[in-house]
Each structure stands twice: as structure tokens, then as C-alpha cells.
Design a protein around this motif. Sequence first.
Motif, mmCIF file in Angstrom:
data_model
loop_
_atom_site.group_PDB
_atom_site.id
_atom_site.type_symbol
_atom_site.label_atom_id
_atom_site.label_comp_id
_atom_site.label_asym_id
_atom_site.label_seq_id
_atom_site.Cartn_x
_atom_site.Cartn_y
_atom_site.Cartn_z
ATOM 1 N N ASP A 39 -17.014 -53.483 57.881
ATOM 2 C CA ASP A 39 -16.547 -53.037 59.190
ATOM 3 C C ASP A 39 -16.373 -54.210 60.149
ATOM 4 N N ASP A 40 -17.316 -55.153 60.134
ATOM 5 C CA ASP A 40 -17.199 -56.339 60.993
ATOM 6 C C ASP A 40 -15.936 -57.122 60.678
ATOM 7 N N ILE A 41 -15.673 -57.340 59.398
ATOM 8 C CA ILE A 41 -14.495 -58.127 59.009
ATOM 9 C C ILE A 41 -13.213 -57.378 59.337
ATOM 10 N N LYS A 42 -13.206 -56.060 59.184
ATOM 11 C CA LYS A 42 -12.021 -55.266 59.556
ATOM 12 C C LYS A 42 -11.715 -55.392 61.043
ATOM 13 N N ASN A 43 -12.743 -55.516 61.876
ATOM 14 C CA ASN A 43 -12.571 -55.582 63.323
ATOM 15 C C ASN A 43 -12.450 -57.006 63.851
ATOM 16 N N ALA A 44 -12.282 -57.968 62.955
ATOM 17 C CA ALA A 44 -12.162 -59.360 63.381
ATOM 18 C C ALA A 44 -10.878 -59.563 64.178
ATOM 19 N N LEU A 45 -10.965 -60.425 65.176
ATOM 20 C CA LEU A 45 -9.796 -60.771 65.984
ATOM 21 C C LEU A 45 -9.142 -62.013 65.392
ATOM 22 N N GLY A 46 -7.853 -61.971 65.183
ATOM 23 C CA GLY A 46 -7.164 -63.160 64.687
ATOM 24 C C GLY A 46 -7.501 -63.466 63.243
ATOM 25 N N CYS A 47 -7.595 -64.740 62.964
ATOM 26 C CA CYS A 47 -7.811 -65.215 61.587
ATOM 27 C C CYS A 47 -9.283 -65.180 61.199
ATOM 28 N N ILE A 48 -9.493 -65.126 59.899
ATOM 29 C CA ILE A 48 -10.842 -65.219 59.339
ATOM 30 C C ILE A 48 -10.896 -66.500 58.519
ATOM 31 N N SER A 49 -11.823 -67.363 58.854
ATOM 32 C CA SER A 49 -11.998 -68.609 58.105
ATOM 33 C C SER A 49 -13.059 -68.402 57.041
ATOM 34 N N MET A 50 -12.868 -69.061 55.908
ATOM 35 C CA MET A 50 -13.816 -68.949 54.808
ATOM 36 C C MET A 50 -14.356 -70.333 54.469
ATOM 37 N N THR A 51 -15.648 -70.397 54.153
ATOM 38 C CA THR A 51 -16.249 -71.621 53.644
ATOM 39 C C THR A 51 -16.972 -71.295 52.346
ATOM 40 N N THR A 52 -17.123 -72.298 51.505
ATOM 41 C CA THR A 52 -17.830 -72.105 50.247
ATOM 42 C C THR A 52 -18.894 -73.184 50.093
ATOM 43 N N ASP A 53 -19.871 -72.882 49.305
ATOM 44 C CA ASP A 53 -20.922 -73.842 48.984
ATOM 45 C C ASP A 53 -21.325 -73.611 47.538
ATOM 46 N N LEU A 54 -21.445 -74.682 46.786
ATOM 47 C CA LEU A 54 -21.868 -74.620 45.387
ATOM 48 C C LEU A 54 -23.119 -75.459 45.220
ATOM 49 N N TRP A 55 -24.069 -74.967 44.430
ATOM 50 C CA TRP A 55 -25.267 -75.742 44.159
ATOM 51 C C TRP A 55 -25.893 -75.247 42.863
ATOM 52 N N SER A 56 -26.843 -76.008 42.380
ATOM 53 C CA SER A 56 -27.591 -75.587 41.194
ATOM 54 C C SER A 56 -29.074 -75.853 41.432
ATOM 55 N N ASP A 57 -29.886 -75.053 40.780
ATOM 56 C CA ASP A 57 -31.331 -75.230 40.911
ATOM 57 C C ASP A 57 -31.821 -76.214 39.847
ATOM 58 N N PRO A 58 -33.088 -76.553 39.855
ATOM 59 C CA PRO A 58 -33.609 -77.516 38.874
ATOM 60 C C PRO A 58 -33.418 -77.088 37.407
ATOM 61 N N ASN A 59 -33.235 -75.783 37.153
ATOM 62 C CA ASN A 59 -33.004 -75.284 35.792
ATOM 63 C C ASN A 59 -31.533 -75.294 35.418
ATOM 64 N N CYS A 60 -30.702 -75.884 36.284
ATOM 65 C CA CYS A 60 -29.247 -75.972 36.087
ATOM 66 C C CYS A 60 -28.557 -74.612 36.153
ATOM 67 N N ASP A 61 -29.162 -73.640 36.829
ATOM 68 C CA ASP A 61 -28.474 -72.378 37.116
ATOM 69 C C ASP A 61 -27.571 -72.623 38.316
ATOM 70 N N SER A 62 -26.315 -72.235 38.200
ATOM 71 C CA SER A 62 -25.339 -72.506 39.255
ATOM 72 C C SER A 62 -25.205 -71.316 40.195
#
Length: 84
Positions: free
Chosen positions: A37-60
Amino acid sequence: LLYLGDGKIDDTELPHCTKITQMVLDEYRREYNRAKDDIKNALGCISMTTDLWSDPNCDSYMAVTAHFMTRDGKDGLKYKTRLV
């Protein structure tokens, strides 16, 4: 919990694992609908960011976050972010 309850908690007072699973799923559905509902009611553009990481066991892991503006109740703008 039995240890912390000092013997005053009975097994019957603890929720069954299926009950806890249902409670988690219900909360997920509520939060999902709020985010949608929040995203549907957004004004104008929606910006997206991503983040990738892995833990000590190499799970991504990957996170995608939406950033957008909405109206607050007083003719002002409010910045919001939601994990997608």
C-alpha cells in the motif's frame, strides 16, 4: 522458558510450533500489505537500492530497498523506505 519460569510454567502454557509459525506468517502478511500500500501511494518515482553480502559460512544474501516519498497528514512530504 521452563528454566526461566522457575518451574512455574507448564508445558501446556507454551505455544505449539504450528501456532508460532501461523503467528509469524500472519505478521508477514500484514507487513507485506502495508508495504504494498505504501509503494502504491508513492509520489513520483521510486528509487531502488541493492546490497549483497555473505556470512562467514559463505551463505549469500541480497536485499532490495525501495525509497520514495508520500504525503503525511498535514500537506507535507514524508520520506519512506521499504525492504522489498
